[in-house]
Write a protein that holds these residues in place. Sequence first.
Motif, mmCIF file in Angstrom:
data_model
loop_
_atom_site.group_PDB
_atom_site.id
_atom_site.type_symbol
_atom_site.label_atom_id
_atom_site.label_comp_id
_atom_site.label_asym_id
_atom_site.label_seq_id
_atom_site.Cartn_x
_atom_site.Cartn_y
_atom_site.Cartn_z
ATOM 1 N N THR A 118 0.556 5.962 -0.748
ATOM 2 C CA THR A 118 -0.122 7.195 -1.335
ATOM 3 C C THR A 118 0.517 7.588 -2.602
ATOM 4 O O THR A 118 1.740 7.567 -2.788
ATOM 5 C CB THR A 118 0.297 8.259 -0.162
ATOM 6 O OG1 THR A 118 -0.427 7.765 0.897
ATOM 7 C CG2 THR A 118 -0.866 9.368 -0.590
ATOM 8 N N GLU A 141 -13.422 3.918 -5.851
ATOM 9 C CA GLU A 141 -12.677 3.178 -4.963
ATOM 10 C C GLU A 141 -12.879 1.540 -5.179
ATOM 11 O O GLU A 141 -14.015 1.187 -4.583
ATOM 12 C CB GLU A 141 -13.139 3.542 -3.388
ATOM 13 C CG GLU A 141 -12.518 4.943 -3.155
ATOM 14 C CD GLU A 141 -12.943 5.705 -1.898
ATOM 15 O OE1 GLU A 141 -14.038 5.117 -1.533
ATOM 16 O OE2 GLU A 141 -12.570 6.668 -1.503
ATOM 17 N N GLU A 200 -3.409 0.065 -3.247
ATOM 18 C CA GLU A 200 -2.936 -0.951 -2.997
ATOM 19 C C GLU A 200 -2.294 -1.543 -4.255
ATOM 20 O O GLU A 200 -3.287 -2.090 -5.084
ATOM 21 C CB GLU A 200 -3.734 -1.981 -2.120
ATOM 22 C CG GLU A 200 -3.084 -3.191 -1.740
ATOM 23 C CD GLU A 200 -3.994 -4.366 -1.126
ATOM 24 O OE1 GLU A 200 -4.006 -4.249 0.165
ATOM 25 O OE2 GLU A 200 -4.800 -4.854 -1.874
ATOM 26 N N ILE A 203 4.015 5.832 -5.642
ATOM 27 C CA ILE A 203 3.527 5.834 -4.303
ATOM 28 C C ILE A 203 4.679 5.864 -3.213
ATOM 29 O O ILE A 203 5.663 5.479 -3.405
ATOM 30 C CB ILE A 203 2.788 4.380 -4.264
ATOM 31 C CG1 ILE A 203 3.550 3.216 -4.162
ATOM 32 C CG2 ILE A 203 1.519 4.554 -5.201
ATOM 33 C CD1 ILE A 203 2.722 1.990 -3.856
ATOM 34 N N LYS A 224 -8.694 4.740 -1.268
ATOM 35 C CA LYS A 224 -9.307 6.125 -0.903
ATOM 36 C C LYS A 224 -8.986 7.295 -1.649
ATOM 37 O O LYS A 224 -7.698 7.439 -2.040
ATOM 38 C CB LYS A 224 -8.720 6.461 0.506
ATOM 39 C CG LYS A 224 -9.821 7.475 1.114
ATOM 40 C CD LYS A 224 -9.614 7.700 2.801
ATOM 41 C CE LYS A 224 -10.408 8.586 3.473
ATOM 42 N NZ LYS A 224 -10.979 10.038 2.713
ATOM 43 N N ASP A 281 5.385 5.572 1.079
ATOM 44 C CA ASP A 281 4.946 5.538 2.652
ATOM 45 C C ASP A 281 5.727 6.097 3.396
ATOM 46 O O ASP A 281 6.792 6.937 2.939
ATOM 47 C CB ASP A 281 4.452 4.137 3.015
ATOM 48 C CG ASP A 281 5.592 3.099 2.844
ATOM 49 O OD1 ASP A 281 6.552 3.604 2.892
ATOM 50 O OD2 ASP A 281 5.146 2.037 3.113
ATOM 51 N N ASP A 288 -4.214 10.135 -3.342
ATOM 52 C CA ASP A 288 -4.727 8.903 -3.667
ATOM 53 C C ASP A 288 -4.327 7.822 -2.913
ATOM 54 O O ASP A 288 -3.106 7.645 -2.902
ATOM 55 C CB ASP A 288 -5.133 8.343 -5.059
ATOM 56 C CG ASP A 288 -6.189 9.332 -5.989
ATOM 57 O OD1 ASP A 288 -6.811 9.981 -5.064
ATOM 58 O OD2 ASP A 288 -6.117 9.159 -7.126
ATOM 59 N N GLU A 289 -4.974 6.896 -2.054
ATOM 60 C CA GLU A 289 -4.409 5.726 -1.387
ATOM 61 C C GLU A 289 -4.616 4.554 -2.425
ATOM 62 O O GLU A 289 -5.708 4.292 -2.556
ATOM 63 C CB GLU A 289 -5.079 5.492 -0.201
ATOM 64 C CG GLU A 289 -4.174 6.302 1.089
ATOM 65 C CD GLU A 289 -4.773 5.802 2.475
ATOM 66 O OE1 GLU A 289 -4.910 4.675 2.825
ATOM 67 O OE2 GLU A 289 -5.253 6.809 3.043
ATOM 68 N N ARG A 324 0.877 -1.252 0.083
ATOM 69 C CA ARG A 324 0.031 0.094 -0.052
ATOM 70 C C ARG A 324 0.827 1.365 -0.017
ATOM 71 O O ARG A 324 2.059 1.079 0.535
ATOM 72 C CB ARG A 324 -0.950 -0.065 1.230
ATOM 73 C CG ARG A 324 -2.104 -0.826 1.120
ATOM 74 C CD ARG A 324 -3.072 -0.607 2.580
ATOM 75 N NE ARG A 324 -3.564 0.649 2.641
ATOM 76 C CZ ARG A 324 -4.945 0.809 3.336
ATOM 77 N NH1 ARG A 324 -5.298 -0.397 4.101
ATOM 78 N NH2 ARG A 324 -5.360 1.556 3.532
#
Length: 452
Positions: A279, A406, A328, A296, A353, A298, A325-326, A277
Amino acid sequence: MMVYLHIGMDDTDSPSKGCTTYVAALLVERLAKLGVEFTDYPNLVRLNPNVPWKTRGNGALCLRVRCENGMVEDVKETVLTLIEEHSDFGYQGTDPGVVFFFGETVPAEVRAFARDAIQSVVKVKDAVRLVKEFGAEAVGYKSGRGIIGALAAVGETLEGDHTYELIAYRLSTNCGTQRQIDAVSVKVMDEATAPLTFNNVDPETGRVLITPRGPDPILLGIRGENSEIVKKAFDIVRTGEPVERWVIFRTNHGTDAHLRRLTSIGDVQPYQPIIVRGTVTKEPRIIPLRHIIFSIEDDTAKIDCAAYEPTGDLRKAAKQLIGGDEVEVSGGVRPASETRPLTVNLEKMRVIKLARKISLHNPKCPKCSKTMSSMGRAQGFRCEKCGYKSKRLAKIQITEARDLNEALYITSPHSQRHLTKPFRRYGQEKPLDPAVFKMIREWHSPISVEKF
Ligand SMILES: [Zn+2]
């Protein structure tokens, strides 16, 4: 005395010749003729598709049998003779391997080795150590690297989620020619067996997916949730050429078995298929050939993600991402090069999200409703139509609709890996239970007596 024997084999084929599943299909016939009892369908186990030296499906096979102790030598000789006859030894990257493993159950260490070979990169010396430790026998040709897959196939007992594939083979005289399959009958079969079969037809293009390309002896492969359904599906499909033989395999196809979930981006390693996961840092960029790249992050690290043109809807979804945006992401990890960082080649993306997408607009004139113009930074706004000016008015924030949900996005069926779990399988995963499969009577084509 009866003995249990697990026969693992890998890497007999090359891009231009052969297919290890075909060797297994021939062995089924020869071993049945010898009088061995099969304790499972032949297992077709896909290993890590991202190991650098494998460019094809990376599939290994295991036959699990029970026979009289006195037959073991005959069985071994039959296996080795057939593999030697059918391997493409001339191809540089083909390194066949065979493992004979004795015992009713497979030890936890060997099952753990299999999991590593499916999700990561393992070494020949670790396979050899396990072979010695458990009194197994291994035959490695050329570099001996095929022992890895052979032992991994023994160790993957498919006690958790698994699927079935009925593979039908062509006459050798037809190999290399166009496969003769009635596309309409494949669509009829898909409708008659859904959702218990999968990846029969590409919904985006209507293309038939059960036939491979290339010169290998496979005519078609039908994947599904149980052995009865793949047999039923096979009976519906009409072929315009003879089927030489067919066998039902138990497999890890469509199970996502290769993906290992990581808790932080800092743990991502090259060549590993992962789920992680993060962002989204900013809007994606489009690189030549219409690939989409985004990053992305973290607390631990930042990584690139790539959605390639053939991934279809997944690529379209990735293009709509914005910073914040979050997500995975799932996929294989390509090592960093001089020009690009460590990159996840996307197979799946779950949007967890969505960030708010805000746009700023000039205010409307309170007197005449015309959109006003800025008089410069912090200087307020002026109406071009009526001349009204104001220093108190500010830009208006508008939340824009997002063209993204989502939801889970998966690469198109025609670009899915063998291991990628397609949408149709979600909710059909089998629980961890070694007793869930039972062997049907007709799991391979009748043995032709005249050949012996
Ligand atoms: Zn005005």
